[in-house]
Write a protein that holds these residues in place. Structure first.
Motif, PDB file in Angstrom:
ATOM      1  N   UNK A  11       9.277  33.299  55.905  1.00 20.37           N
ATOM      2  CA  UNK A  11       8.079  33.837  55.637  1.00 20.37           C
ATOM      3  C   UNK A  11       7.103  32.492  55.105  1.00 20.37           C
ATOM      4  N   UNK A  12       7.835  31.591  54.183  1.00 20.17           N
ATOM      5  CA  UNK A  12       7.304  30.438  53.691  1.00 20.17           C
ATOM      6  C   UNK A  12       6.929  29.614  54.708  1.00 20.17           C
ATOM      7  N   UNK A  13       7.661  29.169  55.771  1.00 28.21           N
ATOM      8  CA  UNK A  13       7.265  28.644  56.902  1.00 28.21           C
ATOM      9  C   UNK A  13       5.918  29.239  57.537  1.00 28.21           C
ATOM     10  N   UNK A  14       5.960  30.558  57.751  1.00 29.76           N
ATOM     11  CA  UNK A  14       4.863  31.255  58.371  1.00 29.76           C
ATOM     12  C   UNK A  14       3.752  30.900  57.699  1.00 29.76           C
ATOM     13  N   UNK A  15       3.636  31.194  56.314  1.00 28.26           N
ATOM     14  CA  UNK A  15       2.495  30.688  55.486  1.00 28.26           C
ATOM     15  C   UNK A  15       1.887  29.477  55.335  1.00 28.26           C
ATOM     16  N   UNK A  47       8.952  32.277  43.189  1.00 33.07           N
ATOM     17  CA  UNK A  47       7.362  32.797  43.146  1.00 33.07           C
ATOM     18  C   UNK A  47       6.723  31.565  43.038  1.00 33.07           C
ATOM     19  N   UNK A  48       6.899  30.463  42.677  1.00 30.90           N
ATOM     20  CA  UNK A  48       6.110  29.281  42.520  1.00 30.90           C
ATOM     21  C   UNK A  48       6.197  28.854  43.926  1.00 30.90           C
ATOM     22  N   UNK A  49       7.253  28.667  44.683  1.00 34.78           N
ATOM     23  CA  UNK A  49       7.151  28.362  45.843  1.00 34.78           C
ATOM     24  C   UNK A  49       6.288  29.051  46.962  1.00 34.78           C
ATOM     25  N   UNK A  50       6.109  30.478  46.514  1.00 35.73           N
ATOM     26  CA  UNK A  50       5.187  31.395  47.527  1.00 35.73           C
ATOM     27  C   UNK A  50       3.554  30.977  47.180  1.00 35.73           C
ATOM     28  N   UNK A  51       3.456  31.020  45.905  1.00 35.02           N
ATOM     29  CA  UNK A  51       2.173  30.571  45.567  1.00 35.02           C
ATOM     30  C   UNK A  51       1.653  29.217  45.939  1.00 35.02           C
ATOM     31  N   UNK A  52       2.454  28.295  45.843  1.00 35.04           N
ATOM     32  CA  UNK A  52       2.304  26.943  46.427  1.00 35.04           C
ATOM     33  C   UNK A  52       1.782  26.849  47.685  1.00 35.04           C
ATOM     34  N   UNK A 107      -0.710  36.784  46.606  1.00 35.99           N
ATOM     35  CA  UNK A 107      -0.061  38.150  45.480  1.00 35.99           C
ATOM     36  C   UNK A 107       1.444  38.162  45.945  1.00 35.99           C
ATOM     37  N   UNK A 108       2.002  38.594  45.097  1.00 39.33           N
ATOM     38  CA  UNK A 108       3.677  38.555  45.155  1.00 39.33           C
ATOM     39  C   UNK A 108       4.358  39.801  44.560  1.00 39.33           C
ATOM     40  N   UNK A 109       5.262  40.505  45.422  1.00 40.12           N
ATOM     41  CA  UNK A 109       5.920  41.691  45.051  1.00 40.12           C
ATOM     42  C   UNK A 109       7.297  41.553  45.246  1.00 40.12           C
ATOM     43  N   UNK A 110       8.015  41.914  44.233  1.00 42.96           N
ATOM     44  CA  UNK A 110       9.560  41.961  44.464  1.00 42.96           C
ATOM     45  C   UNK A 110      10.411  43.005  44.580  1.00 42.96           C
ATOM     46  N   UNK A 111      11.069  43.015  45.522  1.00 42.54           N
ATOM     47  CA  UNK A 111      11.559  44.268  46.071  1.00 42.54           C
ATOM     48  C   UNK A 111      12.941  44.625  44.805  1.00 42.54           C
TER      49      UNK A 111
END
Length: 220
Positions: free
Chosen positions: A59-63, A87-92, A97-101
């Motif tokens: 997902x990070x590569x997709x984003x 989480x920081x990697x996702x926002x960067x 927004x971010x949801x943890x399973x």
């Protein structure tokens, strides 16, 4: 509103898809990152729900690819990784927004509603156009303060107009954003539904712009 759902867990994807439909959203689901990256750049969506642990391409590569290509759609990340640096990697990478399973499906819907509303430039969760009001969080319309009864398709169309009030919206744009796969651009279904919505509104709010489409506004 049309959502891109990129989730490889079939059971979870089915639960999210059901909740999206109940909330008045159309969606398209993919189960791997390659498909997600392709669809995000070739089709129109109002937001994406993106799992980080996708096969094929994470997902990070997709984003990263979406943002590098200038794609600005709101993205809500889903992941089992709850550590701060994840989480920081996702926002960067460009997440909104971010949801943890595991998470509550109702919370996902509320966060999506907020992302879509803010992306359309609305600070309040109550959108208004004359006597018409959309309570985004509750997912309901009011007309002159009373409930407005709409079918699921009518709700999708009118909600899209409310998020983009004042702007001319073409039939093709409506078809892309309020339907799942299978919309026939040559059909008259959009015109039929808009006719029904106009009758229910009873106020002249939904205007035809000849040769261009329709506009929701208090004045023509």
């Amino acid at each position: 509103m049309r959502i891109l759902l990129a989730e490889d867990d079939d059971a979870l994807a089915a639960r999210i898809a059901t909740a999206l439909a109940e909330a008045g959203y159309a969606h398209e689901r993919v189960a791997d990152g390659v498909q997600a990256e392709f669809l995000g750049q070739t089709e129109s969506f109002d937001a994406a729900v993106l799992d980080l642990g996708l096969p094929g391409m994470d997902g990070l590569s997709v984003l990263h690819r979406w943002r590098e290509a200038g794609l600005a759609l709101p993205v809500l990340i889903l992941t089992a990784r709850g550590r701060w640096h994840d989480k920081l990697a996702g926002f960067d990478a460009g997440a909104d927004d971010y949801l943890t399973k595991p998470f509550q499906i109702d919370e996902l819907i509320l966060r999506l509603r907020a992302l879509i509303r803010r992306a359309a430039g609305h600070a309040s969760a109550r959108l208004r156009c004359g006597p018409l009001e959309l309570d985004v969080n509750a997912g309901r319309f009011l007309l002159d303060g009373g409930p407005l009864g709409l079918t699921a398709q009518e709700f999708r169309i009118l909600a899209y107009f409310m998020h983009h009030a004042g702007r001319v919206i073409s039939r093709s744009e409506l078809g892309e954003h309020v339907y799942d796969n299978g919309y026939d651009p040559d059909s008259n279904v959009i015109d039929v539904l808009i006719g029904r919505i106009r009758r229910k509104l009873s106020a002249p709010l939904l205007h035809t712009v000849r040769g261009q489409g329709f506009r929701l506004a208090e004045t023509p």
